[in-house]
Scaffold this motif. Structure first.
Motif, short mmCIF file in Angstrom:
data_model
loop_
_atom_site.label_atom_id
_atom_site.label_comp_id
_atom_site.label_asym_id
_atom_site.label_seq_id
_atom_site.Cartn_x
_atom_site.Cartn_y
_atom_site.Cartn_z
N ASN A 75 0.85 -1.17 0.00
CA ASN A 75 0.00 0.00 0.00
C ASN A 75 0.90 1.23 0.00
O ASN A 75 1.53 1.53 0.99
CB ASN A 75 -0.91 -0.01 1.23
N THR A 76 0.98 1.90 -1.13
CA THR A 76 1.80 3.10 -1.23
C THR A 76 0.87 4.29 -1.39
O THR A 76 -0.05 4.26 -2.18
CB THR A 76 2.76 3.02 -2.41
N THR A 77 1.12 5.33 -0.64
CA THR A 77 0.33 6.54 -0.74
C THR A 77 1.09 7.52 -1.60
O THR A 77 2.23 7.84 -1.32
CB THR A 77 0.08 7.15 0.65
N LEU A 93 5.73 1.89 -9.75
CA LEU A 93 6.64 1.05 -8.99
C LEU A 93 6.27 1.16 -7.52
O LEU A 93 6.06 2.26 -7.01
CB LEU A 93 8.09 1.51 -9.19
N GLU A 94 6.19 0.02 -6.84
CA GLU A 94 5.83 0.03 -5.43
C GLU A 94 7.05 0.36 -4.57
O GLU A 94 8.11 0.72 -5.09
CB GLU A 94 5.16 -1.28 -5.03
N CYS A 95 6.91 0.22 -3.26
CA CYS A 95 7.94 0.67 -2.32
C CYS A 95 9.25 -0.10 -2.43
O CYS A 95 10.26 0.32 -1.86
CB CYS A 95 7.41 0.64 -0.89
N ASN A 96 9.30 -1.19 -3.17
CA ASN A 96 10.55 -1.92 -3.36
C ASN A 96 11.11 -1.75 -4.78
O ASN A 96 12.06 -2.42 -5.15
CB ASN A 96 10.36 -3.41 -3.04
N VAL A 122 8.66 -6.94 -11.84
CA VAL A 122 10.00 -6.67 -12.36
C VAL A 122 10.60 -5.49 -11.61
O VAL A 122 9.97 -4.46 -11.44
CB VAL A 122 9.95 -6.37 -13.88
N PHE A 123 11.83 -5.65 -11.14
CA PHE A 123 12.54 -4.57 -10.45
C PHE A 123 12.96 -3.57 -11.52
O PHE A 123 13.79 -3.87 -12.37
CB PHE A 123 13.75 -5.13 -9.72
N ALA A 124 12.37 -2.35 -11.50
CA ALA A 124 12.53 -1.43 -12.62
C ALA A 124 13.07 -0.06 -12.26
O ALA A 124 13.30 0.75 -13.15
CB ALA A 124 11.20 -1.28 -13.34
N GLY A 125 13.26 0.25 -10.96
CA GLY A 125 13.78 1.58 -10.66
C GLY A 125 13.50 2.03 -9.25
O GLY A 125 13.27 1.22 -8.35
N TYR A 126 13.53 3.36 -9.08
CA TYR A 126 13.34 3.95 -7.76
C TYR A 126 11.97 3.59 -7.19
O TYR A 126 10.97 3.60 -7.91
CB TYR A 126 13.45 5.46 -7.82
N PRO A 127 11.89 3.32 -5.90
CA PRO A 127 10.60 3.02 -5.26
C PRO A 127 9.61 4.19 -5.41
O PRO A 127 10.02 5.34 -5.53
CB PRO A 127 10.97 2.84 -3.78
N ASN A 128 8.35 3.84 -5.41
CA ASN A 128 7.25 4.82 -5.45
C ASN A 128 7.42 5.82 -6.59
O ASN A 128 7.38 7.03 -6.39
CB ASN A 128 7.15 5.56 -4.11
N SER A 129 7.59 5.29 -7.79
CA SER A 129 7.76 6.11 -8.98
C SER A 129 6.72 5.75 -10.03
O SER A 129 6.17 4.65 -10.01
CB SER A 129 9.17 5.90 -9.57
N GLU A 160 10.46 8.59 -6.75
CA GLU A 160 10.58 8.45 -5.29
C GLU A 160 9.56 9.34 -4.56
O GLU A 160 9.91 10.08 -3.65
CB GLU A 160 12.00 8.77 -4.83
N ASP A 161 8.32 9.25 -4.98
CA ASP A 161 7.20 9.98 -4.39
C ASP A 161 7.22 11.48 -4.65
O ASP A 161 6.43 12.21 -4.08
CB ASP A 161 7.09 9.73 -2.88
N LYS A 162 8.12 11.95 -5.48
CA LYS A 162 8.19 13.38 -5.81
C LYS A 162 7.62 13.58 -7.21
O LYS A 162 8.09 12.97 -8.17
CB LYS A 162 9.62 13.89 -5.74
N LEU A 163 6.61 14.45 -7.31
CA LEU A 163 6.01 14.77 -8.60
C LEU A 163 7.01 15.56 -9.43
O LEU A 163 7.44 16.64 -9.03
CB LEU A 163 4.73 15.58 -8.37
#
Length: 161
Positions: free
Chosen positions: A4-6, A47-50, A75-82, A116-119
């Motif tokens: 669950n990513t906000t 992308l989720e938190c991992n 698939v591991f694709a990059g920075y979390p929460n992107s 990384e959660d930054k717009l």
């Protein structure tokens, strides 16, 4: 188990015009960036938190349920929460051939909306592309090439296990 990513809700994207043919007039193209079209389907991936892909959406925001889209989940694709933008190979005739020839689907990334959660979608494209390239460099250093297959001279993937 889905994390669950906000995430802040982003504005609907109007950043991409799509494929309209050859760019002929430099004056008209002055405020645009032209990139090669790979004959895939425009997608946005979350992308989720991992850092693994948890959702693949079309330009309209519909979650894609195609075999190619589902094969990208986890698939591991990059920075979390992107949220990244790219072309999913497998939607068009050429894309389906690309997937068949390789033995696996792929997404060719060309932009980022959230990192990384930054717009970041309102940042200059040059900066977003630099950040995307930096992310790919770090990802390559972290995981290298850990695919369980070898590519032959025709770029077909074969499992030797």
């Amino acid at each position: 188990m889905k994390q669950n990513t906000t995430r802040r809700r982003r504005k609907k994207t109007r950043l991409f015009a799509g494929a309209y043919g050859k760019a002929k007039d430099n004056i008209i193209m002055e405020h645009y960036i032209v990139q090669p079209k790979h004959d895939g389907q425009y997608v946005e991936i979350d992308l989720e938190c991992n850092g693994k892909i948890c959702e693949v959406r079309s330009k309209t925001g519909r979650v894609l349920q195609t075999e190619e889209a589902r094969s990208m989940l986890g698939v591991f694709a990059g920075y979390p929460n992107s949220t990244l933008c790219g072309e999913l190979m497998g939607h068009t005739e050429a894309g389906k051939k690309d997937t068949r020839d390789r033995g696996y689907a792929r997404i060719i990334l060309f932009d980022a909306l959230v990192l990384e959660d930054k717009l970041v979608q309102d940042d200059p494209y040059r900066l977003r592309l630099e950040q995307l390239n930096q992310m790919h460099a770090e990802l390559g250093e972290l995981v290298g090439n850990d695919k369980p297959w070898w590519d032959d001279d025709r770029a077909r993937a074969r499992d030797f296990h």
